[in-house]
Design a protein around this motif. Structure first.
Motif, PDB file in Angstrom:
ATOM      1  N   GLN A   6       0.843  -1.192   0.000  1.00 22.80           N
ATOM      2  CA  GLN A   6       0.000   0.000   0.000  1.00 22.80           C
ATOM      3  C   GLN A   6       0.870   1.231   0.000  1.00 22.80           C
ATOM      4  O   GLN A   6       1.887   1.281   0.717  1.00 22.80           O
ATOM      5  CB  GLN A   6      -0.919  -0.012   1.242  1.00 22.80           C
ATOM      6  N   CYS A  23      -3.316   0.442  -3.752  1.00 26.76           N
ATOM      7  CA  CYS A  23      -2.650  -0.787  -3.315  1.00 26.76           C
ATOM      8  C   CYS A  23      -2.358  -1.661  -4.524  1.00 26.76           C
ATOM      9  O   CYS A  23      -3.135  -1.675  -5.483  1.00 26.76           O
ATOM     10  CB  CYS A  23      -3.536  -1.580  -2.350  1.00 26.76           C
ATOM     11  N   TRP A  35     -11.872  -1.782   1.417  1.00 26.16           N
ATOM     12  CA  TRP A  35     -11.212  -0.631   2.007  1.00 26.16           C
ATOM     13  C   TRP A  35     -11.828  -0.400   3.380  1.00 26.16           C
ATOM     14  O   TRP A  35     -13.056  -0.358   3.521  1.00 26.16           O
ATOM     15  CB  TRP A  35     -11.385   0.612   1.141  1.00 26.16           C
ATOM     16  N   TYR A  36     -10.960  -0.264   4.372  1.00 25.55           N
ATOM     17  CA  TYR A  36     -11.384   0.041   5.727  1.00 25.55           C
ATOM     18  C   TYR A  36     -10.844   1.413   6.121  1.00 25.55           C
ATOM     19  O   TYR A  36      -9.754   1.819   5.704  1.00 25.55           O
ATOM     20  CB  TYR A  36     -10.844  -0.998   6.725  1.00 25.55           C
ATOM     21  N   ARG A  37     -11.594   2.086   6.975  1.00 22.85           N
ATOM     22  CA  ARG A  37     -11.157   3.352   7.565  1.00 22.85           C
ATOM     23  C   ARG A  37     -10.954   3.103   9.050  1.00 22.85           C
ATOM     24  O   ARG A  37     -11.794   2.474   9.704  1.00 22.85           O
ATOM     25  CB  ARG A  37     -12.212   4.438   7.338  1.00 22.85           C
ATOM     26  N   ALA A  63     -14.454   2.994  -5.383  1.00 21.06           N
ATOM     27  CA  ALA A  63     -13.423   1.959  -5.359  1.00 21.06           C
ATOM     28  C   ALA A  63     -13.251   1.413  -6.768  1.00 21.06           C
ATOM     29  O   ALA A  63     -14.222   1.164  -7.469  1.00 21.06           O
ATOM     30  CB  ALA A  63     -13.806   0.843  -4.395  1.00 21.06           C
ATOM     31  N   LEU A  74      -8.856   3.676  -4.094  1.00 24.76           N
ATOM     32  CA  LEU A  74     -10.007   4.308  -3.448  1.00 24.76           C
ATOM     33  C   LEU A  74      -9.893   5.803  -3.696  1.00 24.76           C
ATOM     34  O   LEU A  74      -8.856   6.401  -3.402  1.00 24.76           O
ATOM     35  CB  LEU A  74     -10.035   4.027  -1.949  1.00 24.76           C
ATOM     36  N   TYR A  87      -6.358   4.641   6.219  1.00 20.52           N
ATOM     37  CA  TYR A  87      -7.135   3.816   5.300  1.00 20.52           C
ATOM     38  C   TYR A  87      -6.348   2.544   4.994  1.00 20.52           C
ATOM     39  O   TYR A  87      -5.171   2.590   4.633  1.00 20.52           O
ATOM     40  CB  TYR A  87      -7.436   4.599   4.022  1.00 20.52           C
ATOM     41  N   CYS A  89      -6.279  -1.076   2.843  1.00 20.67           N
ATOM     42  CA  CYS A  89      -6.849  -1.960   1.835  1.00 20.67           C
ATOM     43  C   CYS A  89      -6.746  -3.396   2.360  1.00 20.67           C
ATOM     44  O   CYS A  89      -5.864  -3.712   3.173  1.00 20.67           O
ATOM     45  CB  CYS A  89      -6.155  -1.815   0.491  1.00 20.67           C
TER      46      CYS A  89
END
Lengths: 110, 113
Positions: A6, A23, A35-37, A63, A74, A87, A89
């Protein structure tokens, strides 16, 4: 070499900017892309969940998955200070566990 | 409950001691995951439980680490003879089917001194 790489950041942008987070991966078996925050001292929360190649849009977030290039992105439009977070991935072959990138820390300045 | 609950939130322990970390998943979720996050790093997979199937333990870093899930619900991650390199945030997540969204808890911040 890691399975998921990433862009490290950190990234600092003015409010209203378009943000691109990226990524790359090496495992062709990955089919699910996420994708997470993550806010400071909190657990990750899922932002986007995509199966195979293509684009998915949800409000200000888009995305993109390009399986031929093994590359995911993203995009955040009209970025807000509340988007300031890390963020992550993540990718999965469908067997349950996910492989995560190391995260990109984003700061959106008012 | 409303979300994934982990306890304790913070744990400071002396090197060589055993620790137990608890995860209470969202009610009805059949899949449960443990991950570890070191400072400034992504998430490292530890172990995965799915229903009554044998758990995927492929991510456990050593035999000092073990986990169990009782009655298909609450899970406990145990670290024996803790070392300083075990210091990290331990995250638990659950999901209601194999490919759906995973919900994370707040994590347990473990510090080994």
């Amino acid at each position: 070499q890691k399975e998921v790489e990433q862009d490290p950041g950190p990234l600092s942008v003015p409010e209203g900017a378009i943000v691109s987070l990226n990524c790359t991966y090496s495992n062709s078996a990955f089919q699910y892309f996420m994708w997470y925050r993550q806010y400071s001292r909190k657990g990750p929360e899922l932002l986007m969940y995509t199966y195979s190649s293509g684009n998915k849009e949800d409000g200000r977030f888009t995305a993109q998955v390009d399986k031929s290039s093994k590359y995911i992105s993203l995009f955040i439009r009209d970025s807000q200070p509340s988007d300031s977070a890390t963020y992550l991935c993540a990718m999965s072959g469908g067997a349950g566990k996910s492989t995560f990138g190391d995260g990109t820390t984003l700061t959106v300045k008012p | 409950g409303a979300g994934v609950s982990q306890s304790p939130s913070n744990k400071v322990t002396e090197k060589g001691k055993d620790v137990e970390l608890r995860c209470d998943p969202i009610s009805g979720h059949t899949a449960l995951y443990w991950y570890r996050q070191s400072l400034g790093q992504g998430l490292e997979f530890l172990i995965y439980f799915q229903g009554n199937s044998a758990p995927d333990k492929s991510g456990l870093p050593s035999d000092r680490f073990s986990a169990e899930r009782t009655g298909g619900s609450v899970s406990t991650l145990t670290i024996q003879r803790t070392q300083q390199e075990d210091s990290a945030v331990y995250l638990c997540a659950s999901s209601n089917q194999l490919y759906s969204e995973a919900f994370f808890g707040q994590g347990t911040r473990l510090t080994v001194v």
